[in-house]
Design an enzyme around this catalytic site. Structure first.
Site, mmCIF file in Angstrom:
data_model
loop_
_atom_site.group_PDB
_atom_site.id
_atom_site.type_symbol
_atom_site.label_atom_id
_atom_site.label_comp_id
_atom_site.label_asym_id
_atom_site.label_seq_id
_atom_site.Cartn_x
_atom_site.Cartn_y
_atom_site.Cartn_z
ATOM 1 N N ASP A 12 2.151 -27.175 -29.779
ATOM 2 C CA ASP A 12 1.184 -26.280 -31.457
ATOM 3 C C ASP A 12 2.818 -25.849 -32.389
ATOM 4 O O ASP A 12 2.683 -25.537 -33.282
ATOM 5 C CB ASP A 12 1.115 -25.049 -31.327
ATOM 6 C CG ASP A 12 1.785 -24.012 -30.375
ATOM 7 O OD1 ASP A 12 3.307 -24.226 -30.067
ATOM 8 O OD2 ASP A 12 1.827 -22.906 -30.372
ATOM 9 N N ASP B 121 1.461 -26.032 -25.397
ATOM 10 C CA ASP B 121 0.902 -26.054 -26.445
ATOM 11 C C ASP B 121 0.835 -27.093 -27.501
ATOM 12 O O ASP B 121 -0.851 -27.278 -27.722
ATOM 13 C CB ASP B 121 0.746 -24.713 -26.937
ATOM 14 C CG ASP B 121 0.429 -23.830 -26.563
ATOM 15 O OD1 ASP B 121 -0.043 -23.595 -24.491
ATOM 16 O OD2 ASP B 121 0.583 -22.912 -26.673
ATOM 17 N N THR C 250 6.744 -27.310 -25.237
ATOM 18 C CA THR C 250 6.122 -26.471 -25.143
ATOM 19 C C THR C 250 4.287 -27.012 -24.678
ATOM 20 O O THR C 250 4.428 -28.055 -25.300
ATOM 21 C CB THR C 250 5.084 -25.804 -26.576
ATOM 22 O OG1 THR C 250 3.924 -24.987 -25.840
ATOM 23 C CG2 THR C 250 4.772 -26.215 -27.572
ATOM 24 N N GLY D 112 8.616 -19.823 -22.421
ATOM 25 C CA GLY D 112 7.216 -20.249 -20.840
ATOM 26 C C GLY D 112 8.437 -21.734 -21.064
ATOM 27 O O GLY D 112 8.156 -21.996 -21.750
ATOM 28 N N ARG E 198 10.833 -14.185 -21.329
ATOM 29 C CA ARG E 198 10.559 -13.907 -23.047
ATOM 30 C C ARG E 198 11.096 -12.848 -23.326
ATOM 31 O O ARG E 198 11.723 -11.631 -22.246
ATOM 32 C CB ARG E 198 9.722 -13.868 -22.943
ATOM 33 C CG ARG E 198 7.923 -14.833 -22.716
ATOM 34 C CD ARG E 198 6.870 -15.073 -22.968
ATOM 35 N NE ARG E 198 6.058 -15.991 -22.633
ATOM 36 C CZ ARG E 198 5.918 -17.313 -23.098
ATOM 37 N NH1 ARG E 198 6.625 -17.341 -24.194
ATOM 38 N NH2 ARG E 198 4.829 -17.942 -22.474
ATOM 39 N N ARG F 44 -2.602 -21.204 -26.325
ATOM 40 C CA ARG F 44 -2.136 -19.509 -26.829
ATOM 41 C C ARG F 44 -3.379 -19.423 -28.167
ATOM 42 O O ARG F 44 -4.720 -18.171 -28.427
ATOM 43 C CB ARG F 44 -1.271 -19.509 -26.724
ATOM 44 C CG ARG F 44 -0.696 -17.326 -26.815
ATOM 45 C CD ARG F 44 0.787 -16.680 -26.919
ATOM 46 N NE ARG F 44 0.467 -15.623 -26.996
ATOM 47 C CZ ARG F 44 0.071 -14.856 -25.614
ATOM 48 N NH1 ARG F 44 -0.701 -15.517 -24.878
ATOM 49 N NH2 ARG F 44 0.428 -14.031 -25.599
#
Ligand code: F6P
Length: 356
Positions: free
Chosen positions: A139, A137, A135, A16, A78, A181
């Site tokens: 994470d 996120d 990212t 992403g 992706r 996510r």
């Protein structure tokens, strides 16, 4: 000079997109050309483009003016590169061909857990690879922050700030569904910064009653509206909400689910708001521009030092390097003992549970 052997590096942005990728492309290109006399081959469209040898040489003028642009000028994708190359999973002949074709002496891989996992597989199969973590996120293990996160937090915070006025005017509950996510960093940090009343994250399984109680209690003390921030990866009865598409779950739906639940139980008008890809769009914040630049310049240094299999990382006030293998052991989840919970609860935020 140590870096003499390296003549050309490949640079790939995969997974992403997020704000800050162009800052990396700019910094890698300038450091490579200006400091080390190394060429940079910009791969288009992630690993999918890599196995097709898709891309072009980057010159200084290609990266001029891109620092403030979101997304990636190289494009991203992706998907499974082995499948794209028409070979069996784990058949690295397709990558050997590309390295030879494009005359690559090293490859810089910019991405999140999926991209870095692929980067590590390449490294373990003999390819000279360096990772750069990105990212929204946040994470990825072994780095305090990934770039992209701070920009997404700012976008979400601004949305929550703005939603207050309409929620207040209509005496409504607004449920804001945000990305993230598998982990709750985005919902947690932006929710606290925006003054969300209830924040639901995957790491803390919610109790319905605790959510209802909080919005009702707010009404009792004269606050006739509430903002609930929910991470897209929050599970309902053990399952995430979304639909499978091309072997991957496209998350979405928890906001609408929560809104129905809250309205039915409390009788308060409740509406969902899904921020979606707005969270990954637009210019990077100052923090992300600087982090991306730092991580990229250090990554180029690592190439020249021949320290392959490493990923650049932010640790406190320094830029460090860590083995990619250590960064992809598992996702960096929000720990229950994070100091932010105490501060958030002290100012009245609920995490959808009676007791944390
Ligand atoms: O991993 C970053 C991320 O933005 C997640 O938060 C989100 O679930 C996912 O990507 C969405 O991916 P796509 O843009 O491919 O739908």
């Amino acid at each position: 000079m140590v870096g003499k052997r390296i003549k050309r590096v490949g640079l790939v942005t995969a997974g992403g997109d997020c704000p800050g990728l162009n800052a990396v492309i700019r910094a890698v290109t300038r450091t490579a050309i200006n400091d080390y006399g190394v060429e940079v081959f910009g791969i288009e469209d992630g690993y999918i483009g890599l196995v097709k040898s898709q891309g072009h040489l980057l010159q200084n003028h290609h990266v001029s003016g891109i620092l403030s642009q979101g997304g990636t000028i190289l494009g991203t994708a992706r998907g499974n590169p082995f499948k794209e190359a028409g070979v069996a999973d784990g058949d690295y002949s397709c990558f050997h061909k590309v390295f030879k074709n494009l005359k690559l002496d090293a490859l810089l891989c910019v991405g999140g857990d999926g991209t870095l996992t692929m980067a590590n597989m390449l490294f373990e199969n003999g390819f000279p690879v360096i990772g750069i973590p990105k990212t929204i996120d946040n994470d990825v293990m072994e780095t305090d922050y990934t770039f992209g996160f701070n920009s997404a937090v700012s976008i979400i915070m601004e949305a929550i700030d703005n939603l207050h006025s309409t929620a207040m005017s209509h005496h409504r509950v607004l449920v804001v569904e945000v990305m993230g996510r598998f982990v709750g960093w985005l919902a947690l940090v932006s929710g606290i910064a925006g003054g969300g009343d209830v924040i639901l994250i995957p790491e803390i399984p919610y109790e319905e009653e605790a959510i209802f109680e909080r919005v009702i209690e707010r009404g009792r003390v004269g606050k006739k509206f509430s903002i609930v921030v929910v991470a897209e990866g929050v599970k309902v009865k053990g399952r995430v909400m979304g639909a499978e598409e091309k072997g991957r779950i496209k998350l979405g739906g928890i906001g609408a689910y929560m809104a129905h639940l809250i309205e039915d139980a409390t009788g308060l008008e409740t509406r969902p708001v899904v921020l979606g890809h707005l969270q990954r769009s637009g210019p990077p914040t100052a923090f992300d521009r600087i982090l991306a630049t730092d991580l990229a310049v250090r990554a180029m240094d690592l190439v020249i030092e021949g320290r392959f299999g490493q990923m650049t990382a932010q640790k406190g006030n320094s830029i460090a390097s860590v083995p990619i293998a250590r960064a992809i052991r598992r996702l960096k989840t929000v720990p229950r003992n994070h100091h932010i919970f105490r501060s958030a609860e002290a100012v009245g935020t609920s995490f959808g549970v009676k007791k944390l």
